[in-house]
Scaffold this motif. Structure first.
Motif, PDB file in Angstrom:
ATOM      1  N   LEU A 164      -4.884  -8.217  17.888  1.00  0.00           N
ATOM      2  CA  LEU A 164      -4.726  -7.484  16.634  1.00  0.00           C
ATOM      3  C   LEU A 164      -5.908  -7.732  15.725  1.00  0.00           C
ATOM      4  CD1 LEU A 164      -2.606  -5.862  14.785  1.00  0.00           C
ATOM      5  CD2 LEU A 164      -2.189  -8.100  13.744  1.00  0.00           C
ATOM      6  N   ASP A 165      -6.473  -6.640  15.212  1.00  0.00           N
ATOM      7  CA  ASP A 165      -7.470  -6.764  14.145  1.00  0.00           C
ATOM      8  C   ASP A 165      -6.708  -6.657  12.832  1.00  0.00           C
ATOM      9  OD1 ASP A 165      -9.501  -6.730  12.337  1.00  0.00           O
ATOM     10  OD2 ASP A 165     -10.507  -4.942  13.135  1.00  0.00           O
ATOM     11  N   TYR A 166      -6.508  -7.796  12.167  1.00  0.00           N
ATOM     12  CA  TYR A 166      -5.737  -7.815  10.934  1.00  0.00           C
ATOM     13  C   TYR A 166      -6.543  -7.297   9.747  1.00  0.00           C
ATOM     14  CZ  TYR A 166      -2.509  -9.478   7.349  1.00  0.00           C
ATOM     15  OH  TYR A 166      -1.638  -9.544   6.288  1.00  0.00           O
ATOM     16  N   GLN A 167      -7.806  -7.037   9.960  1.00  0.00           N
ATOM     17  CA  GLN A 167      -8.693  -6.571   8.882  1.00  0.00           C
ATOM     18  C   GLN A 167      -8.678  -7.591   7.735  1.00  0.00           C
ATOM     19  OE1 GLN A 167      -7.478  -2.401   8.023  1.00  0.00           O
ATOM     20  NE2 GLN A 167      -6.339  -2.568   9.959  1.00  0.00           N
ATOM     21  N   SER A 168      -8.876  -8.840   8.143  1.00  0.00           N
ATOM     22  CA  SER A 168      -8.645  -9.982   7.254  1.00  0.00           C
ATOM     23  C   SER A 168      -9.438  -9.960   5.967  1.00  0.00           C
ATOM     24  CB  SER A 168      -8.950 -11.282   8.005  1.00  0.00           C
ATOM     25  OG  SER A 168      -8.072 -11.471   9.074  1.00  0.00           O
ATOM     26  N   LYS A 169     -10.667  -9.442   6.007  1.00  0.00           N
ATOM     27  CA  LYS A 169     -11.548  -9.619   4.853  1.00  0.00           C
ATOM     28  C   LYS A 169     -11.533  -8.469   3.845  1.00  0.00           C
ATOM     29  CE  LYS A 169     -14.708 -12.966   6.826  1.00  0.00           C
ATOM     30  NZ  LYS A 169     -16.087 -13.481   6.773  1.00  0.00           N
ATOM     31  N   ARG A 170     -10.837  -7.420   4.153  1.00  0.00           N
ATOM     32  CA  ARG A 170     -10.829  -6.330   3.182  1.00  0.00           C
ATOM     33  C   ARG A 170      -9.696  -6.540   2.167  1.00  0.00           C
ATOM     34  NH1 ARG A 170      -6.844  -2.700   3.479  1.00  0.00           N
ATOM     35  NH2 ARG A 170      -5.847  -2.174   5.476  1.00  0.00           N
ATOM     36  N   PRO A 171      -9.801  -5.916   0.990  1.00  0.00           N
ATOM     37  CA  PRO A 171      -8.752  -6.066  -0.016  1.00  0.00           C
ATOM     38  C   PRO A 171      -7.411  -5.536   0.491  1.00  0.00           C
ATOM     39  CG  PRO A 171     -10.738  -5.165  -1.014  1.00  0.00           C
ATOM     40  CD  PRO A 171     -10.958  -5.139   0.478  1.00  0.00           C
ATOM     41  N   MET A 172      -6.347  -6.226   0.128  1.00  0.00           N
ATOM     42  CA  MET A 172      -5.006  -5.776   0.480  1.00  0.00           C
ATOM     43  C   MET A 172      -4.546  -4.731  -0.541  1.00  0.00           C
ATOM     44  SD  MET A 172      -1.511  -7.938   1.140  1.00  0.00           S
ATOM     45  CE  MET A 172      -1.746  -7.999   2.933  1.00  0.00           C
ATOM     46  N   LEU A 173      -3.981  -3.642  -0.068  1.00  0.00           N
ATOM     47  CA  LEU A 173      -3.449  -2.612  -0.946  1.00  0.00           C
ATOM     48  C   LEU A 173      -2.005  -2.935  -1.321  1.00  0.00           C
ATOM     49  CD1 LEU A 173      -4.859   0.575   0.840  1.00  0.00           C
ATOM     50  CD2 LEU A 173      -5.953  -0.898  -0.872  1.00  0.00           C
ATOM     51  N   ARG A 174      -1.548  -2.361  -2.417  1.00  0.00           N
ATOM     52  CA  ARG A 174      -0.185  -2.644  -2.885  1.00  0.00           C
ATOM     53  C   ARG A 174       0.855  -2.256  -1.836  1.00  0.00           C
ATOM     54  NH1 ARG A 174       0.918  -3.122  -8.334  1.00  0.00           N
ATOM     55  NH2 ARG A 174       2.594  -1.580  -8.242  1.00  0.00           N
ATOM     56  N   LYS A 175       0.666  -1.134  -1.165  1.00  0.00           N
ATOM     57  CA  LYS A 175       1.637  -0.716  -0.144  1.00  0.00           C
ATOM     58  C   LYS A 175       1.650  -1.714   1.019  1.00  0.00           C
ATOM     59  CE  LYS A 175      -1.665   2.403   2.185  1.00  0.00           C
ATOM     60  NZ  LYS A 175      -2.009   3.832   2.458  1.00  0.00           N
ATOM     61  N   GLU A 176       0.474  -2.289   1.334  1.00  0.00           N
ATOM     62  CA  GLU A 176       0.396  -3.248   2.431  1.00  0.00           C
ATOM     63  C   GLU A 176       1.059  -4.567   2.053  1.00  0.00           C
ATOM     64  OE1 GLU A 176      -3.885  -1.376   3.907  1.00  0.00           O
ATOM     65  OE2 GLU A 176      -3.796  -3.383   3.021  1.00  0.00           O
ATOM     66  N   ALA A 177       0.925  -4.965   0.797  1.00  0.00           N
ATOM     67  CA  ALA A 177       1.600  -6.173   0.323  1.00  0.00           C
ATOM     68  C   ALA A 177       3.111  -5.985   0.375  1.00  0.00           C
ATOM     69  CB  ALA A 177       1.158  -6.504  -1.098  1.00  0.00           C
ATOM     70  N   ALA A 178       3.574  -4.771   0.044  1.00  0.00           N
ATOM     71  CA  ALA A 178       5.012  -4.484   0.130  1.00  0.00           C
ATOM     72  C   ALA A 178       5.484  -4.574   1.570  1.00  0.00           C
ATOM     73  CB  ALA A 178       5.298  -3.094  -0.444  1.00  0.00           C
ATOM     74  N   ALA A 179       4.684  -4.076   2.509  1.00  0.00           N
ATOM     75  CA  ALA A 179       5.059  -4.152   3.925  1.00  0.00           C
ATOM     76  C   ALA A 179       5.129  -5.596   4.391  1.00  0.00           C
ATOM     77  CB  ALA A 179       4.058  -3.364   4.777  1.00  0.00           C
ATOM     78  N   LEU A 180       4.157  -6.399   3.976  1.00  0.00           N
ATOM     79  CA  LEU A 180       4.133  -7.807   4.374  1.00  0.00           C
ATOM     80  C   LEU A 180       5.420  -8.511   3.952  1.00  0.00           C
ATOM     81  CD1 LEU A 180       1.131 -10.241   3.893  1.00  0.00           C
ATOM     82  CD2 LEU A 180       3.453 -10.953   3.489  1.00  0.00           C
ATOM     83  N   LEU A 181       5.786  -8.400   2.676  1.00  0.00           N
ATOM     84  CA  LEU A 181       6.957  -9.122   2.178  1.00  0.00           C
ATOM     85  C   LEU A 181       8.264  -8.512   2.675  1.00  0.00           C
ATOM     86  CD1 LEU A 181       5.932 -10.009  -1.490  1.00  0.00           C
ATOM     87  CD2 LEU A 181       5.631 -11.324   0.608  1.00  0.00           C
ATOM     88  N   SER A 182       8.330  -7.202   2.771  1.00  0.00           N
ATOM     89  CA  SER A 182       9.551  -6.564   3.257  1.00  0.00           C
ATOM     90  C   SER A 182       9.828  -6.941   4.706  1.00  0.00           C
ATOM     91  CB  SER A 182       9.446  -5.042   3.129  1.00  0.00           C
ATOM     92  OG  SER A 182      10.587  -4.403   3.669  1.00  0.00           O
ATOM     93  N   ARG A 183       8.792  -6.899   5.536  1.00  0.00           N
ATOM     94  CA  ARG A 183       8.989  -7.259   6.941  1.00  0.00           C
ATOM     95  C   ARG A 183       9.297  -8.750   7.075  1.00  0.00           C
ATOM     96  NH1 ARG A 183       8.203  -3.880  10.917  1.00  0.00           N
ATOM     97  NH2 ARG A 183       7.661  -5.529  12.380  1.00  0.00           N
ATOM     98  N   PHE A 184       8.703  -9.561   6.230  1.00  0.00           N
ATOM     99  CA  PHE A 184       9.002 -10.988   6.273  1.00  0.00           C
ATOM    100  C   PHE A 184      10.474 -11.223   5.943  1.00  0.00           C
ATOM    101  CE2 PHE A 184       7.375 -15.423   4.785  1.00  0.00           C
ATOM    102  CZ  PHE A 184       7.966 -15.992   5.902  1.00  0.00           C
ATOM    103  N   ALA A 185      11.015 -10.462   4.990  1.00  0.00           N
ATOM    104  CA  ALA A 185      12.426 -10.610   4.630  1.00  0.00           C
ATOM    105  C   ALA A 185      13.341 -10.339   5.820  1.00  0.00           C
ATOM    106  CB  ALA A 185      12.774  -9.665   3.483  1.00  0.00           C
ATOM    107  N   ASP A 186      12.904  -9.487   6.738  1.00  0.00           N
ATOM    108  CA  ASP A 186      13.716  -9.162   7.907  1.00  0.00           C
ATOM    109  C   ASP A 186      13.370 -10.014   9.119  1.00  0.00           C
ATOM    110  OD1 ASP A 186      15.147  -7.161   6.597  1.00  0.00           O
ATOM    111  OD2 ASP A 186      13.609  -5.666   6.996  1.00  0.00           O
ATOM    112  N   HIS A 187      12.346 -10.844   9.007  1.00  0.00           N
ATOM    113  CA  HIS A 187      11.911 -11.682  10.133  1.00  0.00           C
ATOM    114  C   HIS A 187      11.665 -13.120   9.659  1.00  0.00           C
ATOM    115  CE1 HIS A 187      10.894  -7.532  11.268  1.00  0.00           C
ATOM    116  NE2 HIS A 187      11.121  -7.902  12.502  1.00  0.00           N
ATOM    117  N   LEU A 188      12.567 -13.637   8.818  1.00  0.00           N
ATOM    118  CA  LEU A 188      12.367 -14.978   8.272  1.00  0.00           C
ATOM    119  C   LEU A 188      12.389 -16.042   9.353  1.00  0.00           C
ATOM    120  CD1 LEU A 188      14.606 -14.965   5.072  1.00  0.00           C
ATOM    121  CD2 LEU A 188      12.121 -14.945   5.166  1.00  0.00           C
ATOM    122  N   LEU A 189      13.271 -15.894  10.306  1.00  0.00           N
ATOM    123  CA  LEU A 189      13.525 -16.987  11.254  1.00  0.00           C
ATOM    124  C   LEU A 189      12.899 -16.719  12.604  1.00  0.00           C
ATOM    125  CD1 LEU A 189      17.276 -17.513  10.359  1.00  0.00           C
ATOM    126  CD2 LEU A 189      15.270 -18.633   9.382  1.00  0.00           C
TER     127      LEU A 189
END
Length: 667
Positions: free
Chosen positions: A642-667
């Protein structure tokens, strides 16, 4: 202290908030009267067998277990090492463990002593017991000591960012800590259950204020000394430190010694031995006395061990300080318990009051064996009881089931989301543990396929307001209204589900533009991401002086400071944080990983990465990549990299995806 442990149609069915007058549930084992462990040899054989299991022995650093029955200590024994490097064995008499949140039952005992003396009214406004310290209350309903004792405070938050320090010389008074982190009461006290570390620390301050003596001194003289708990303390004294078991991470690495914040932490700072905890258990099982010493009246102890808060009469949540958890493994017996979790230390205490039996266990490594140990204990000594996952004869109609459908947000951890739907006359629950089918037992009581009970709470208008499952025993979840859509995020937007999810949870602070615009393609700033992350976790903001010199004027300064205190951000006095600068994707990944490690005891993950990621961010990026915490902006290659595109700025929609998916994959 920061456990992630892993509810109330008509007046006749409603499980009231307070069940103080209820008798202990009379459920008994289907196998008939249970004898329990009959001898010390029998108890030792059980413990030797359990700790001799290869899967336990291979993971263990050190452990202590004590078993008491009536007025006798049947077992006190150590396994493994207090110091692995030095091969120092665990001594049940001498080796000290942090018992973390088991401290709360000590604090509750101190409160009940003062209530016996008429110095504290459990049902009165708590304000007079706090002196000039004020707790803002937005509800119009007084906060009582009963609410504090039963984790039903209605506080806006119950966890704080700073609970430990590696500076062992630092002295932080209890009063100052409560002043710094005093929360507001934002929900009706007594109405909802939510695990509350801060609530028990406030109780400790009330003990200090009412008694006129430091909390640690009061507990030492009124509880520890009378019971002969000679190696128990609420502060890391030199004598205690000499006996303290070395804490280890889940990977077996020694953890730097630490002290609690405040120095005497009523909600989780107690240090003790297996032998001392045996004395405490026997005192509560003995009606408040041990030998010639009495710390409580028998009727007070009886009240402490009764259900005081329940989402359903058959599914209690809290006694006074003690809890009920994983009730499916009680085998029909009545059990009250308390567990504790701190970095490198995990403990549990179980009391069977009707049998006058108690069990205590502590380990000095980030590992989980408590539920398995107690389940084995109950199956060995109290077999039988409830076992069928099927429900009762009650069969609800489809329309009555549909009222339970919806999204529920955990009152303690916003990150934990429960989605409930109806399907062919069944209730299907989806949460971070997976999918479960709920089988009806009574109008508001259910049981899943594993035998785990769950229940719903309804208000006087017949509306479902909360849900609780014994699979996650630290909080009820509140039913959430449907989120209002943003005008710039249509229903077909690829990130609409993620954005709507977080808005429903109330993660976005201080929405601008009247809440109508989200600006999904705008980069999210470092300060705003810190605010989202802390709000999503449910951890309090910090009112302390900002450690970063450039955050004093930021709208997110309190959340940034909390993130720093919680170890999600590095920095030094006067250093710059650049709160208005866009956060890079790798920076966001590292903060998320640190939260998972600190709060959820997560371990590093392996992932195949392509593209460029800085060395300091690799662990964080691997974690989010392995768990799939990203939206459609990142697509794995055919070879799985996976190319996470680590060095570019994170967009607001991408930050929402990160936290929302984390909420469903905590464990």
């Amino acid at each position: 202290m920061m456990e992630l442990k892993m509810i109330r149609c008509t007046a006749a069915v409603l499980a009231f908030t307070l069940l103080g007058g209820a008798a202990l549930p009379p459920e008994r084992s289907a196998a008939g009267p249970a004898a329990g462990p009959l001898s010390a040899a029998e108890a030792e054989r059980f413990a030797d067998t359990f700790f001799g299991r290869p899967e336990v022995k291979e993971q263990l650093a050190g452990a202590v277990i004590t078993v008491v029955k009536d007025d006798e200590v049947l077992l006190k024994k150590g396994y493994g090492y207090a110091d692995v490097l030095q091969k120092q064995p665990v001594d049940p008499e001498e080796t000290v463990f942090r018992v973390a949140s088991i401290s709360k039952v000590i604090t509750a005992t101190a409160v009940m002593q003062l209530a016996e003396q008429g110095k504290i009214d459990l049902n009165g406004d708590v304000s007079p017991y706090l002196g000039d310290l004020q707790i803002p209350n937005e509800t119009g309903t007084p906060l009582t000591m009963r609410d504090l004792l039963t984790n039903s405070t209605g506080f806006e938050y119950g966890d704080t960012p700073a609970t430990s320090t590696t500076d062992l010389t630092l002295e932080i008074p209890l009063r100052q800590y409560v002043k710094d982190y005093a929360p507001a009461v934002t929900r009706q006290p007594g109405a909802f259950f939510r695990y509350d570390n801060l609530g028990f620390t406030i109780q400790g301050y009330a003990v200090e204020h009412v008694s006129g003596r430091p909390f640690g001194e009061y507990v030492r003289e009124r509880i520890f000394q009378p019971l002969g708990m000679v190696h128990s303390e609420f502060r890391l004294t030199p004598q205690i430190r000499e006996r303290l078991a070395v804490p280890y991470s889940g990977l077996g690495e020694a953890i730097t010694p630490y002290a609690t914040v405040p120095t005497e932490l009523p909600g989780g700072g107690m240090l003790s031995t297996g032998a001392d905890m045996a004395h405490f258990m026997m005192a509560h099982l003995g009606g408040g006395s041990l030998g010639t010493a009495r710390i409580l009246k028998a009727e007070t102890v009886s009240e402490m061990l009764k259900p005081q808060l329940a989402i359903h009469p058959k599914l209690p949540n809290m006694a006074y300080g003690f809890e009920f958890s994983n009730q499916q493994i009680y085998n029909g017996q009545y059990v009250v318990e308390k567990s504790g979790d701190e970095e490198g230390y995990h403990s549990a205490l179980w009391l069977l009051p009707m049998q006058k039996v108690g069990v205590f266990v502590a380990v000095n490594k980030d590992m989980e064996l408590r539920k398995e140990l107690f389940e084995s204990f109950m199956d060995r000594f109290y077999p039988g009881g409830e076992s069928s996952p099927a429900g009762g004869t009650f069969q609800p109609t489809q329309p009555s089931l549909e009222r339970f459908a919806g999204m529920y947000g955990d009152l303690r951890n916003r990150m934990w989301t429960t989605r409930i739907r109806t399907e062919e006359g069944r209730l299907i629950v989806r949460d971070p543990l997976g999918e479960h089918v709920l089988y009806p037992v009574e109008p508001l009581l259910f049981r899943d396929e594993q035998g785990v009970r769950a229940a719903f709470k309804m208000n006087g208008r017949g509306e479902v307001t909360a849900f609780y499952s014994d699979a996650k025993s630290d909080s009820w979840a509140q039913k959430l209204p449907e989120p209002q859509p943003y005008t710039d995020v249509g229903a077909d937007h690829p990130y609409a589900g993620y954005i709507g999810h977080l808005r429903q949870l109330g993660v976005f602070p201080g929405e601008k533009d009247g809440g109508e615009l989200f600006h999904p393609d705008r980069p999210i700033t470092r300060g705003e991401f810190a605010a989202w992350l802390m709000g999503w976790s449910g951890i309090a903001s910090s009112r302390k002086e900002p450690v970063f010199g450039d955050t004093a004027g930021s709208a997110y300064r309190e959340q940034i400071q909390a993130a720093y205190e919680f170890g999600l951000i590095d920095g030094t006095d006067g250093a710059a944080f650049h709160p208005d600068r866009p956060i890079t994707r790798q920076e966001a990944a590292v903060m998320t990983w640190r939260l998972a490690r600190r709060y959820l005891h997560a371990v590093p993950k392996e992932a195949r990465l392509s593209g460029k990621t800085d060395a300091w961010a690799l662990e964080g990026v691997r974690f989010v990549a392995a768990k799939g915490l990203y939206g459609p902006e990142a697509i794995p290659d055919a070879d799985g990299s996976l190319d996470y595109q680590s060095k570019r700025p994170m967009l607001r929609k991408e930050a929402a995806a990160l936290l929302s998916r984390f909420a469903d994959h905590l464990l």
